[in-house]
Design a protein around this motif. Structure first.
Motif, mmCIF file in Angstrom:
data_model
loop_
_atom_site.group_PDB
_atom_site.id
_atom_site.type_symbol
_atom_site.label_atom_id
_atom_site.label_comp_id
_atom_site.label_asym_id
_atom_site.label_seq_id
_atom_site.Cartn_x
_atom_site.Cartn_y
_atom_site.Cartn_z
ATOM 1 N N CYS A 271 0.854 -1.188 0.000
ATOM 2 C CA CYS A 271 0.000 0.000 0.000
ATOM 3 C C CYS A 271 0.890 1.237 0.000
ATOM 4 N N THR B 227 -6.249 -1.956 3.257
ATOM 5 C CA THR B 227 -5.653 -1.010 2.307
ATOM 6 C C THR B 227 -6.224 0.395 2.518
ATOM 7 N N THR C 9 -3.830 3.563 3.209
ATOM 8 C CA THR C 9 -3.816 4.656 2.235
ATOM 9 C C THR C 9 -4.603 5.869 2.732
ATOM 10 N N GLY D 184 1.209 4.919 1.417
ATOM 11 C CA GLY D 184 0.652 5.772 2.457
ATOM 12 C C GLY D 184 1.542 6.958 2.755
#
Length: 131
Positions: free
Chosen positions: A11, A61, A65, A13
């Motif tokens: 992911c 996720t 995120t 981020g």
């Protein structure tokens, strides 16, 4: 107690204590292991009788995120809270990898692993888990 694991969830981020981490973001990798009884699903052969790990990965996720946090400790705790939303999950072990952590020495990875049980109260954000 049985265990379902999903490993290597990548992911992007914006977590970290430094401005450049928040601004530029980086890849985080999450490993999940869930403790639950899978016998009902084995008997019925029905997805409704177990954890739908595809949907769980979508929710995890969304946490990674989503809203930035300073520490991977907070991020891991939020992810564990999402895992424990399913009442069949008795415990969740979450490892957050931060392979691009801002460290001046050469290294391969930074990880944090936590284990939360149904009786724990993770510090999840709004709508992200039990309080």
């Amino acid at each position: 107690m049985d265990e379902i694991s999903v490993l290597g969830i990548e992911c992007f981020g914006h977590h970290g204590v430094f401005d450049h981490e928040r601004r530029d973001g980086q890849t985080f990798v999450v490993d999940l292991s869930l403790g639950l009884d899978t016998r009902p699903a084995a008997r019925s052969d029905d997805l409704h009788d177990t954890v739908d790990y595809g949907s769980l990965v979508d929710r995890v996720t969304a946490v990674v995120t989503g809203e930035p946090v300073d520490l991977i400790e907070t991020l891991a705790d939020r992810v564990a809270g999402v895992c424990l939303l399913d009442s069949r999950v008795e415990w969740a072990r979450v490892t957050v990898h931060k392979p691009s952590a801002p460290i001046s020495a050469r290294f391969s990875d930074v990880t944090l692993t936590i284990t939360r049980q149904r009786t724990d109260t993770p510090a999840a954000g709004p709508g992200e888990g039990p309080r």
